[in-house]
Motif scaffolding. Structure first.
Motif, PDB file in Angstrom:
ATOM      1  N   PRO A  12       3.581  -4.712  41.237  1.00 60.77           N
ATOM      2  CA  PRO A  12       3.116  -4.835  42.621  1.00 60.77           C
ATOM      3  C   PRO A  12       4.112  -4.277  43.631  1.00 60.77           C
ATOM      4  O   PRO A  12       3.728  -3.578  44.574  1.00 60.77           O
ATOM      5  N   VAL A  13       5.403  -4.600  43.440  1.00 59.69           N
ATOM      6  CA  VAL A  13       6.429  -4.186  44.400  1.00 59.69           C
ATOM      7  C   VAL A  13       7.669  -3.708  43.646  1.00 59.69           C
ATOM      8  O   VAL A  13       8.111  -4.354  42.688  1.00 59.69           O
ATOM      9  N   VAL A  14       8.206  -2.578  44.050  1.00 60.65           N
ATOM     10  CA  VAL A  14       9.473  -2.065  43.536  1.00 60.65           C
ATOM     11  C   VAL A  14      10.391  -1.832  44.729  1.00 60.65           C
ATOM     12  O   VAL A  14       9.983  -1.219  45.722  1.00 60.65           O
ATOM     13  N   GLY A  15      11.604  -2.342  44.654  1.00 64.02           N
ATOM     14  CA  GLY A  15      12.540  -2.197  45.764  1.00 64.02           C
ATOM     15  C   GLY A  15      13.815  -1.516  45.333  1.00 64.02           C
ATOM     16  O   GLY A  15      14.191  -1.543  44.153  1.00 64.02           O
ATOM     17  N   SER A  16      14.490  -0.888  46.294  1.00 68.21           N
ATOM     18  CA  SER A  16      15.778  -0.263  46.009  1.00 68.21           C
ATOM     19  C   SER A  16      16.688  -0.433  47.208  1.00 68.21           C
ATOM     20  O   SER A  16      16.242  -0.717  48.320  1.00 68.21           O
ATOM     21  N   THR A  17      17.972  -0.244  46.963  1.00 68.01           N
ATOM     22  CA  THR A  17      18.942  -0.380  48.043  1.00 68.01           C
ATOM     23  C   THR A  17      20.180   0.426  47.718  1.00 68.01           C
ATOM     24  O   THR A  17      20.406   0.811  46.559  1.00 68.01           O
ATOM     25  N   PHE A  18      20.985   0.678  48.739  1.00 67.56           N
ATOM     26  CA  PHE A  18      22.260   1.344  48.554  1.00 67.56           C
ATOM     27  C   PHE A  18      23.315   0.295  48.212  1.00 67.56           C
ATOM     28  O   PHE A  18      23.358  -0.774  48.824  1.00 67.56           O
ATOM     29  N   LEU A  19      24.139   0.613  47.244  1.00 66.04           N
ATOM     30  CA  LEU A  19      25.202  -0.307  46.857  1.00 66.04           C
ATOM     31  C   LEU A  19      26.306  -0.297  47.913  1.00 66.04           C
ATOM     32  O   LEU A  19      26.659   0.761  48.434  1.00 66.04           O
ATOM     33  N   PRO A  20      26.855  -1.462  48.227  1.00 66.34           N
ATOM     34  CA  PRO A  20      27.789  -1.569  49.355  1.00 66.34           C
ATOM     35  C   PRO A  20      29.114  -0.873  49.086  1.00 66.34           C
ATOM     36  O   PRO A  20      29.490  -0.593  47.945  1.00 66.34           O
ATOM     37  N   GLU A  44      12.772   7.813  41.444  1.00 73.93           N
ATOM     38  CA  GLU A  44      12.809   6.800  40.390  1.00 73.93           C
ATOM     39  C   GLU A  44      11.830   5.660  40.649  1.00 73.93           C
ATOM     40  O   GLU A  44      11.197   5.144  39.728  1.00 73.93           O
ATOM     41  N   ARG A  45      11.694   5.256  41.919  1.00 77.53           N
ATOM     42  CA  ARG A  45      10.741   4.182  42.243  1.00 77.53           C
ATOM     43  C   ARG A  45       9.326   4.591  41.851  1.00 77.53           C
ATOM     44  O   ARG A  45       8.578   3.810  41.244  1.00 77.53           O
ATOM     45  N   ILE A  46       8.941   5.804  42.218  1.00 82.29           N
ATOM     46  CA  ILE A  46       7.572   6.253  41.954  1.00 82.29           C
ATOM     47  C   ILE A  46       7.345   6.460  40.463  1.00 82.29           C
ATOM     48  O   ILE A  46       6.285   6.124  39.928  1.00 82.29           O
ATOM     49  N   GLY A  93      -3.494  22.066  47.536  1.00 82.12           N
ATOM     50  CA  GLY A  93      -4.589  22.747  48.210  1.00 82.12           C
ATOM     51  C   GLY A  93      -4.998  22.099  49.518  1.00 82.12           C
ATOM     52  O   GLY A  93      -6.169  22.121  49.896  1.00 82.12           O
ATOM     53  N   GLY A  94      -4.033  21.515  50.230  1.00 81.84           N
ATOM     54  CA  GLY A  94      -4.310  20.870  51.507  1.00 81.84           C
ATOM     55  C   GLY A  94      -4.842  19.458  51.396  1.00 81.84           C
ATOM     56  O   GLY A  94      -5.096  18.811  52.417  1.00 81.84           O
ATOM     57  N   GLU A  95      -4.985  18.944  50.174  1.00 86.44           N
ATOM     58  CA  GLU A  95      -5.503  17.591  49.972  1.00 86.44           C
ATOM     59  C   GLU A  95      -4.391  16.667  49.480  1.00 86.44           C
ATOM     60  O   GLU A  95      -3.642  17.025  48.560  1.00 86.44           O
ATOM     61  N   VAL A  96      -4.275  15.493  50.093  1.00 86.28           N
ATOM     62  CA  VAL A  96      -3.290  14.514  49.645  1.00 86.28           C
ATOM     63  C   VAL A  96      -3.791  13.916  48.329  1.00 86.28           C
ATOM     64  O   VAL A  96      -4.764  13.160  48.302  1.00 86.28           O
ATOM     65  N   ARG A  97      -3.131  14.271  47.238  1.00 86.36           N
ATOM     66  CA  ARG A  97      -3.577  13.846  45.921  1.00 86.36           C
ATOM     67  C   ARG A  97      -2.885  12.577  45.450  1.00 86.36           C
ATOM     68  O   ARG A  97      -3.368  11.906  44.533  1.00 86.36           O
ATOM     69  N   PHE A  98      -1.738  12.266  46.035  1.00 89.16           N
ATOM     70  CA  PHE A  98      -1.015  11.048  45.653  1.00 89.16           C
ATOM     71  C   PHE A  98      -0.166  10.601  46.822  1.00 89.16           C
ATOM     72  O   PHE A  98       0.445  11.424  47.505  1.00 89.16           O
ATOM     73  N   MET A  99      -0.130   9.295  47.073  1.00 88.51           N
ATOM     74  CA  MET A  99       0.765   8.748  48.081  1.00 88.51           C
ATOM     75  C   MET A  99       1.241   7.365  47.657  1.00 88.51           C
ATOM     76  O   MET A  99       0.490   6.594  47.047  1.00 88.51           O
ATOM     77  N   ALA A 100       2.501   7.096  47.941  1.00 88.54           N
ATOM     78  CA  ALA A 100       3.106   5.797  47.664  1.00 88.54           C
ATOM     79  C   ALA A 100       3.678   5.266  48.967  1.00 88.54           C
ATOM     80  O   ALA A 100       4.540   5.905  49.582  1.00 88.54           O
ATOM     81  N   LEU A 101       3.208   4.103  49.384  1.00 89.51           N
ATOM     82  CA  LEU A 101       3.536   3.546  50.694  1.00 89.51           C
ATOM     83  C   LEU A 101       4.557   2.418  50.538  1.00 89.51           C
ATOM     84  O   LEU A 101       4.480   1.607  49.613  1.00 89.51           O
ATOM     85  N   ASP A 152       8.794   4.831  38.043  1.00 90.56           N
ATOM     86  CA  ASP A 152       8.744   3.531  37.383  1.00 90.56           C
ATOM     87  C   ASP A 152       7.478   2.767  37.744  1.00 90.56           C
ATOM     88  O   ASP A 152       6.852   2.145  36.877  1.00 90.56           O
ATOM     89  N   GLN A 153       7.090   2.795  39.003  1.00 87.72           N
ATOM     90  CA  GLN A 153       5.943   2.004  39.442  1.00 87.72           C
ATOM     91  C   GLN A 153       4.611   2.672  39.103  1.00 87.72           C
ATOM     92  O   GLN A 153       3.667   2.007  38.681  1.00 87.72           O
ATOM     93  N   PHE A 154       4.533   4.003  39.287  1.00 86.19           N
ATOM     94  CA  PHE A 154       3.254   4.696  39.142  1.00 86.19           C
ATOM     95  C   PHE A 154       3.199   5.653  37.951  1.00 86.19           C
ATOM     96  O   PHE A 154       2.139   6.200  37.651  1.00 86.19           O
ATOM     97  N   GLY A 155       4.334   5.903  37.313  1.00 89.72           N
ATOM     98  CA  GLY A 155       4.342   6.852  36.206  1.00 89.72           C
ATOM     99  C   GLY A 155       4.185   8.290  36.643  1.00 89.72           C
ATOM    100  O   GLY A 155       3.776   9.143  35.848  1.00 89.72           O
ATOM    101  N   VAL A 156       4.523   8.594  37.894  1.00 87.81           N
ATOM    102  CA  VAL A 156       4.385   9.944  38.437  1.00 87.81           C
ATOM    103  C   VAL A 156       5.776  10.542  38.641  1.00 87.81           C
ATOM    104  O   VAL A 156       6.636   9.936  39.280  1.00 87.81           O
ATOM    105  N   ASP A 157       5.996  11.733  38.084  1.00 85.14           N
ATOM    106  CA  ASP A 157       7.242  12.472  38.254  1.00 85.14           C
ATOM    107  C   ASP A 157       7.078  13.372  39.478  1.00 85.14           C
ATOM    108  O   ASP A 157       6.522  14.468  39.392  1.00 85.14           O
TER     109      ASP A 157
END
Length: 435
Positions: free
Chosen positions: A322-330, A289-291, A200-208, A293-298
């Motif tokens: 506190p922090v979740v990280g990801s990367t591309f496998l080489p 997957e990051r979100i 509805g035009g309102e930011v209800r969730f954000m992950a930075l 795992d970290q926040f429980g939001v699908d």
């Protein structure tokens, strides 16, 4: 659903009350990676992004846009198509004009600039193959990018006329699309990103979060494509500083409902975030997957619910790490013989999730042309950025050492040498009578 989205299909199966038609094009079908099961109705369109092709495919299946209650896509190239089908079927989707702003980076930045938000200056090159590089020398240095590109593909920092001339010649030689490019003024500062949901035009969730290295440096210097995402508690000041920019940019661009992925430059010396670009769908990589795992939001599930007119409950979201990280496998150049699979990766310390995205036997190139060129992806968690970056470096080094490839320009003798060096067993053992 335009393009099969595995995460969204998972949510629909869980709901169990929605009949889903998946329109898939030649590219998706031929890749073979995404499986469409019996729970959905597949409709094949030769051009999965073309209005005529999709309308024809639907008509042959006995359907029109007005037969549907909702239209969903997470495919960047199908956003405008989804909006157009929604308008034809009188379905609540993003407006076609807003969809265009989320695809055309010149329209996007113009609208954001008009809203009073800082962003790069832009200059449109309608057809790069016709360009006289000397005519835009006064705009250099600048970032050259396709006007509707993704994954930093065909994007480069051009510092002088010679560099731009080389880029023009490369586009002329390869032929095809894209040919419409953008020159953007260079914006300084670390590159951050924000994934979230608007209702509805309102930011209800954000992950930075932020990228460990600029995306251009990942391509030009071969740096690892590490990224990490923060809880609100861990990066409270950054969340507070970014929130107004995220909110105002989305409002200016016209996204009222759905998922979004925004990129920003952080300039702490000016106490601000500078808008870079935004997509009207969830982020790529392991954003889903990051979100989760970290926040429980699908994210995908929430976007499906929003499309169906059922806003998700986001009232009590708590961060688990506190922090979740990801990367591309080489990648290691050659024909892929073997590599650790997702189960092998998941057994390694601190790994939260892993995914392999290339089949055995594929031909790999050491040089990448897009940030998303990879064998797969992996995710770890930690108490702080330093710990997460160390764990990402450790797991990618471990993975790289265990990739086995055969040279793509070798002969059979070399291939046999590589086969034996890889420890591949050629005989089952000696028969006792033969000694």
């Amino acid at each position: 659903m335009l393009g099969a989205d595995t995460a969204a299909l998972r949510r629909l199966r869980h709901r169990g009350d929605v009949d889903c038609v998946v329109v898939h094009g030649s590219r998706d079908k031929d890749s073979g990676r995404t499986q469409v099961d019996d729970a959905v109705v597949p409709v094949f369109a030769e051009d999965g992004y073309g209005l005529e092709s999709v309308l024809s495919a639907l008509a042959r299946s006995g359907r029109t846009p007005s037969d549907f209650d909702a239209i969903y896509t997470r495919d960047e190239h199908a956003v405008v198509l989804a909006a157009t089908l929604g308008r034809l079927g009188d379905i609540a989707t993003i407006a076609p004009g807003a969809a265009l702003r989320f695809r055309d980076k010149s329209l996007q930045k113009e609208r954001v600039r008009q809203a009073g938000l800082p962003t790069a200056d832009t200059y449109v090159l309608d057809d790069l193959t016709d360009l006289d590089p000397a005519s835009v020398a006064h705009l250099l240095p600048a970032v050259l990018k396709p006007i509707a590109g993704i994954s930093t593909k065909e994007t480069a920092l051009v510092t002088n006329v010679a560099g731009l001339t080389a880029a023009v010649e490369m586009v002329r030689q390869r032929g095809g699309l894209p040919r419409t490019f953008l020159l953007e003024s260079v914006v300084t500062g670390p590159e951050w990103f924000c994934n979230g949901l608007v209702v509805g035009g309102e930011v209800r969730f954000m992950a930075l979060g932020r990228y460990a290295h600029p995306c251009l440096s990942v391509l030009s210097a071969g740096l690892p494509a590490h990224s990490y995402q923060f809880s609100r508690e861990y990066a409270a000041d950054a969340y507070e500083l970014a929130a107004p920019t995220v909110r105002d940019a989305l409002a200016a661009l016209g996204l009222r409902d759905g998922a979004f992925h925004m990129e920003l430059f952080h300039q702490p010396e000016h106490q601000r975030f500078v808008f870079s670009e935004c997509a009207a769908r969830r982020g790529g990589g392991l954003a889903q997957e990051r979100i989760a795992d970290q926040f429980g939001v699908d994210l995908a599930g929430a976007a499906v619910d929003i499309a169906l007119g059922v806003p998700p409950d986001l009232s009590d979201v708590q961060a688990r790490y506190p922090v979740v990280g990801s990367t591309f496998l080489p990648i290691k150049g050659g024909y892929l013989v073997s590599c650790p699979d997702a189960r092998d990766l998941a057994k390694q310390p601190h790994v939260r999730y892993a995914r392999i995205e290339r089949p055995l036997g594929v031909q790999l190139r050491d040089a990448t042309t897009a940030v998303a060129d990879k064998l797969g992806q992996v995710m770890v968690s930690g108490a702080d950025e330093v710990t997460v970056l160390r764990r990402l470096a450790d797991i990618t080094a471990w993975f790289h050492d265990r990739i086995v490839t055969l040279p793509d320009d070798g002969d059979d003798r070399e291939r046999w040498e590589h086969t034996r060096a890889a420890g591949f067993t050629l005989e089952s053992g000696l028969i006792p009578a033969l000694g």
